[in-house]
Design a protein around this motif. Sequence first.
Motif, PDB file in Angstrom:
ATOM      1  N   PRO A 129       0.813  -1.226   0.000  1.00  0.00           N
ATOM      2  CA  PRO A 129       0.000   0.000   0.000  1.00  0.00           C
ATOM      3  C   PRO A 129       0.843   1.272   0.000  1.00  0.00           C
ATOM      4  O   PRO A 129       0.515   2.236  -0.696  1.00  0.00           O
ATOM      5  CB  PRO A 129      -0.817  -0.125   1.295  1.00  0.00           C
TER       6      PRO A 129
ATOM      7  N   ASP B 291      -3.021  -5.141   3.384  1.00  0.00           N
ATOM      8  CA  ASP B 291      -3.606  -3.978   2.729  1.00  0.00           C
ATOM      9  C   ASP B 291      -3.820  -2.826   3.696  1.00  0.00           C
ATOM     10  O   ASP B 291      -3.914  -1.668   3.275  1.00  0.00           O
ATOM     11  CB  ASP B 291      -4.931  -4.349   2.071  1.00  0.00           C
TER      12      ASP B 291
ATOM     13  N   LEU C  20      -3.905   0.705  -5.538  1.00  0.00           N
ATOM     14  CA  LEU C  20      -3.290  -0.540  -5.084  1.00  0.00           C
ATOM     15  C   LEU C  20      -3.687  -1.721  -5.960  1.00  0.00           C
ATOM     16  O   LEU C  20      -2.836  -2.526  -6.367  1.00  0.00           O
ATOM     17  CB  LEU C  20      -3.685  -0.810  -3.622  1.00  0.00           C
TER      18      LEU C  20
END
Length: 291
Positions: free
Chosen positions: A52, A80, A62
């Motif tokens: 990220p 994430d 992303l």
Amino acid sequence: MPPRQFDGSLVRAVRRRRDMHQRELGEMVGVSGATVARWESGQDFPKGEKLPAIASALGQPLDELFPHEGPPDLQLLRCDAGFSVSEASEIIGASRVPVSNAESGRRRLNDNYVQPLATAYGVTEDELLSAQDRSFGIRPASLRDDQKAAPHTIGEKINFLLQYGLTGEEALSDAEIARLVNHHVPAAAVTAEVIAHLREGTVTEASDDVRAGLARAFEVPPWLFGDDAELTPLVREFLEAIRFIGSIHQGQVLGLAARGNSEGLSVEMMAGINRLVGELRHKLPEVQDGE
């Protein structure tokens, strides 16, 4: 579920378009310029929680810069959100063990850990629990993308194996498939036209001899061509292993990042994956027969 794909050459191209030096990118994501150079050359791969920050530093979405297939599991949610296992463990006030166990499908999270992790990851508790199910190999049949990923009809399975077959050879023609089926199971007496109709979906039924011959032709267990409209999680795991190795043969998977792996796809790792497929081939028929 396959991890996010990392392509170092793409990162290099995007960085250069932004007129950014490796050192600058490294400073923005907390590593050295030399580390960025190793990522871009394919000598190393970033940990999943770094992706990220890399995407943000390069001004890219992303999912576009580092795509992945299917809904997330616990590891992907954590990565994430930009957390390492240690950082996620600090959030719940525990050692690394509960987080690691849940992500690897060994032991589920304590109920008291669900809400704080969901908040930290920016998801609902239900979303976190669904991700945990996926870490344990449980995939709801209602998920649309999961339905697409798992072939059900004979024709879908033929097309799946033609695309992701383990040998890495050129795809077989309908005539060649028919020849192999008839060679292995002479009683099948199938033609190229029949194979074409099966692949196109205009014919959906086939005799047991044809099914057995197809399994021999594609070198897969006979049960894979069984009449199984409802695929079990273990069968899905086997198909995903075929898909993953097929993607490697096609150059679509360039590194394992979302799993926290920093070494990429080594020879040893590839050998391990192939061993897994071999084990599943022998394991799954026994599980199926016992159900």
